[in-house]
Write an enzyme that holds these catalytic residues in place. Sequence first.
Site: not given
Ligand code: SAM
Length: 240
Positions: A98, A100, A116, A132, A156, A196
Amino acid sequence: MSENEKPAEKTQERRRMVRLPTGGTAAGRSVGTKIKTAKDKRPSSQAWIKRQLTDKWSERARAEGWRSRAAFKLIEIDNRFNLIKKGSRVIDLGAAPGGWVQVCLDRGAQEVAGVDLLMIEPIPGAHLIQADFTEPGVDQQLIDALGGRPDLVLSDMAHNTIGHRQTDHLKIIALIEIAADFAIRTLKPGGNFVSKNFQGGDAGGVLARLREEFETVKYFKPESSRKDSAEVFLVALNKK
Ligand code: SAM
């Protein structure tokens, strides 16, 4: 506020104005969240723990109440491109834990909807969905939660790598394409998109499409992004 101003100065000034509860510990984790411990003897886990404990951005995130060190990446992106405006409506893809979302609200966003795969501890003022994003219907759920079209779409999203280069690469590109497609379909004219991306990844197809749909497309590597990581952010400005 100058563009060259250090994020720390800007952040601290803003955090004096709005203090967002994290819903968790000082480290930003919810109570009961499973964390890696030194009992885990795998060298990769031990390296991860050491890096988290000694990394200056992780330390700053804990000290300033951000849920993740990733918060500083968005702060730097926003300092450079001025994307989060007072009253902005923002959708955040891959939002856990969380960081961002906190930054968007701290900088005056009016509505923020995040999704997420993982559960995100509640953040007052944000609509948070556990799902998802690649599943049908989740895009509409986000628009409904936001109450309309966004001014800014952030992604991200990162999958858990499996170590097989080609497969990991395809998954990275797929997530960028899905996020870009969503941004193109839903953003208001003049809206912005951040995703990203990874240096060396062939995002050629999606890049060409973004260049058609937005006035400007740039790459940006924040200082707070690990130097040894290929991570870089795609910033698409002014949806036509
Ligand atoms: N921007 C976030 C923050 O500031 O806290 C950090 C994000 S972290 C680098 C990447 C996130 O992408 C992970 O929590 C992962 O579960 C999520 N993610 C990956 N594939 C996803 C999908 N298909 N649907 C939703 N979330 C996804």
